[in-house]
Design a protein around this motif. Sequence first.
Motif, PDB file in Angstrom:
ATOM      1  N   GLU A  33     -29.678 -11.135   0.145  1.00 45.99           N
ATOM      2  CA  GLU A  33     -28.724 -10.857  -0.933  1.00 45.99           C
ATOM      3  C   GLU A  33     -28.066 -12.143  -1.424  1.00 45.99           C
ATOM      4  OE1 GLU A  33     -26.009  -7.914   0.413  1.00 45.99           O
ATOM      5  OE2 GLU A  33     -27.435  -6.264   0.160  1.00 45.99           O
ATOM      6  N   ASN A  34     -27.834 -13.086  -0.517  1.00 46.75           N
ATOM      7  CA  ASN A  34     -27.283 -14.373  -0.935  1.00 46.75           C
ATOM      8  C   ASN A  34     -28.279 -15.120  -1.827  1.00 46.75           C
ATOM      9  OD1 ASN A  34     -25.083 -16.568  -0.364  1.00 46.75           O
ATOM     10  ND2 ASN A  34     -27.032 -17.609  -0.055  1.00 46.75           N
TER      11      ASN A  34
ATOM     12  N   ARG B  31     -16.843 -21.519  -0.084  1.00 44.36           N
ATOM     13  CA  ARG B  31     -17.429 -21.327  -1.420  1.00 44.36           C
ATOM     14  C   ARG B  31     -17.607 -22.698  -2.040  1.00 44.36           C
ATOM     15  NH1 ARG B  31     -19.542 -17.210  -3.717  1.00 44.36           N
ATOM     16  NH2 ARG B  31     -18.356 -17.374  -5.637  1.00 44.36           N
TER      17      ARG B  31
ATOM     18  N   HIS C 262     -21.017 -23.627  -6.966  1.00 46.69           N
ATOM     19  CA  HIS C 262     -21.537 -22.262  -6.964  1.00 46.69           C
ATOM     20  C   HIS C 262     -20.495 -21.224  -7.326  1.00 46.69           C
ATOM     21  CE1 HIS C 262     -24.230 -24.173  -3.660  1.00 46.69           C
ATOM     22  NE2 HIS C 262     -24.692 -24.452  -4.861  1.00 46.69           N
TER      23      HIS C 262
ATOM     24  N   ARG D  32     -30.716  -5.078  -4.665  1.00 47.54           N
ATOM     25  CA  ARG D  32     -30.252  -6.395  -5.103  1.00 47.54           C
ATOM     26  C   ARG D  32     -31.398  -7.314  -5.499  1.00 47.54           C
ATOM     27  NH1 ARG D  32     -25.025  -7.657  -3.711  1.00 47.54           N
ATOM     28  NH2 ARG D  32     -25.405  -9.381  -5.147  1.00 47.54           N
TER      29      ARG D  32
ATOM     30  N   ALA E 132     -21.989 -17.113  -8.859  1.00 49.12           N
ATOM     31  CA  ALA E 132     -22.005 -15.794  -8.229  1.00 49.12           C
ATOM     32  C   ALA E 132     -20.682 -15.556  -7.520  1.00 49.12           C
ATOM     33  CB  ALA E 132     -23.166 -15.692  -7.240  1.00 49.12           C
ATOM     34  N   GLU E 133     -20.326 -14.279  -7.428  1.00 49.97           N
ATOM     35  CA  GLU E 133     -19.112 -13.903  -6.731  1.00 49.97           C
ATOM     36  C   GLU E 133     -19.425 -13.650  -5.261  1.00 49.97           C
ATOM     37  OE1 GLU E 133     -17.636 -10.518  -8.756  1.00 49.97           O
ATOM     38  OE2 GLU E 133     -17.054 -11.614 -10.564  1.00 49.97           O
ATOM     39  N   GLY E 134     -18.365 -13.533  -4.478  1.00 52.55           N
ATOM     40  CA  GLY E 134     -18.558 -13.245  -3.058  1.00 52.55           C
ATOM     41  C   GLY E 134     -17.372 -13.727  -2.256  1.00 52.55           C
TER      42      GLY E 134
ATOM     43  N   LYS F 183     -28.235 -13.685  -5.280  1.00 51.87           N
ATOM     44  CA  LYS F 183     -27.071 -14.082  -6.081  1.00 51.87           C
ATOM     45  C   LYS F 183     -27.352 -15.334  -6.897  1.00 51.87           C
ATOM     46  CE  LYS F 183     -23.439 -12.363  -2.969  1.00 51.87           C
ATOM     47  NZ  LYS F 183     -22.305 -12.788  -2.101  1.00 51.87           N
ATOM     48  N   PHE F 184     -28.032 -16.278  -6.269  1.00 49.90           N
ATOM     49  CA  PHE F 184     -28.175 -17.597  -6.885  1.00 49.90           C
ATOM     50  C   PHE F 184     -29.541 -17.806  -7.532  1.00 49.90           C
ATOM     51  CE2 PHE F 184     -25.053 -18.029  -3.458  1.00 49.90           C
ATOM     52  CZ  PHE F 184     -23.975 -18.528  -4.173  1.00 49.90           C
TER      53      PHE F 184
ATOM     54  N   THR G 124     -32.113 -16.848 -10.317  1.00 49.71           N
ATOM     55  CA  THR G 124     -32.041 -16.181 -11.614  1.00 49.71           C
ATOM     56  C   THR G 124     -33.051 -15.047 -11.691  1.00 49.71           C
ATOM     57  OG1 THR G 124     -33.607 -17.775 -12.537  1.00 49.71           O
ATOM     58  CG2 THR G 124     -31.265 -18.285 -12.737  1.00 49.71           C
TER      59      THR G 124
END
Length: 510
Positions: free
Chosen positions: A401-402, A449, A453, A368, A457-459, A405-406, A408
């Motif tokens: 990993e979080n 969520r 955001h 990731r 990103a998904e989650g 996600k955010f 770039t």
Amino acid sequence: MNEASSTLIYVKAAGLVAAATGLAAAIVALTPLESVSAIYMLPVLAAAVRYGTGPAVLAAGLGTLMSTLFYPPIFSVLVVRPPQLIDLGISLAVALTMGRLAGRVRADMLRARDDERRVRQLYGLSSDIAGASDVEAIYGIVAAHITDALERPVALFVGSDGRSVRAVHSLFAHDVTRSLATEVETFTGRSVEASGTATDVVRLADQSHWLLCHLGDPHHQQATLAVPLEKDQEPTQEITDQARSILAEGAKSLNRLGLSRALEERRLRQRTDALRDILMESVSHELRTPIASVLGSASVLSVAPQVASEPGLLGLSQLIASEAKRLDLRIQNLLDVTRIRSGALQPRFDSIDPADIINAALDSAAERLRDRRIVRSFGGDLPLVRVDAVLVEQALINILENAAKFATAGSSIAISASLDVGRLAIDIRDEGPGLDAREAQQIFERFYRGERHADIAEGSGLGLTIAKIFIEANGGSVSALSGGPGRGTTMRIVLPAPPSAPDYARIDDD
């Protein structure tokens, strides 16, 4: 205030006048004065400020009488000259006015002090209730605060099955508590029949008197307080009225706090959390079997000759295996969370170098993080930490990993570890969209969520929640720090470190 205390206050006011008389006599002996009435303003003011309006009026009257001793003829109360009579009249009027004004100021000051004390008690009560973990704790907090307010122990009873009551707080003997419970049951039934009787005075077999008071609406009563009155004495109307007024104010405060609503909401939250944990554990168990099948099938396909000879098929099978493995790890995390919350899973503590945990987490999250620049910064004085390395590593993986996600592609993710006031601090900083103050407080809540955001990103909103639970299970804490939107985010993990643990990991083998 009883009769003896009231008499003592007036005696003290007379003593102040006597002291002023002695001072006036000393001054007149040294310097002849035509009038000493101004000196008697001092005991009037002192009595008004310390004891109230009544003692001040007494001081004013005695002061006027005593000042006649210093008119010619000296030490005689006879006043024959008109100017002296006028002086006495003016002095008495001024003294009475000053006494009443000062007494009123004192009364306002005492009311303000009482209001401040009630506000502080209410604030303390609301703060303690907000931090209570269950209903029993809330009842205990209520009883403790009312005990402080009344300066005497109390007993608190709640209905257990609609007919009987049980004591949730009582410092009295068992037989007294049992007798009180019987009286409370009778009182509760009588209150409903009488359309809401809020208080009553009862007498037990030992001749002790108790004041019973409902907290809240008697028709939907949550609790009943039992307060002991004067022992071995018939309760006077003054004592009963005073106790009733205090309890009535306490009941109003609790109603303003919404105690009934708070109790019901807390019960609902507890039931919701319990059902959610059961559902998560059940679903997780059901999902692990098909995921294991997918993972095994993908592994078999990746080594099959027909697939191994086709790069496209080989990459697809490896991707299936990788994603299935990651999903299986997520499900295992959910199971661990529910087990830790229920107490079924206990961390296995061991002394380990924090750098090893961090590097292992970076290796596990390498896929990731492949498009991000990782910056490591470890202090040279890092001690060993006694933690469950598996749980801490998984928490770090979730946070990394979080961050990926955010952050770039091409941006940097900095991870540092240092000793901070005897504790190990691990900071993970990204260059993502950052957080505002509200988001920083809510980011660790389950399924949260942020609105800003959602499109980035998904989650599921569980990764940071799981990380927080894992870190707290190891005696640590995790917090989100950000300078604001657009300024990146720093996740800080703080773990306990032994105060003087030897750094075996860095001792040379030689």
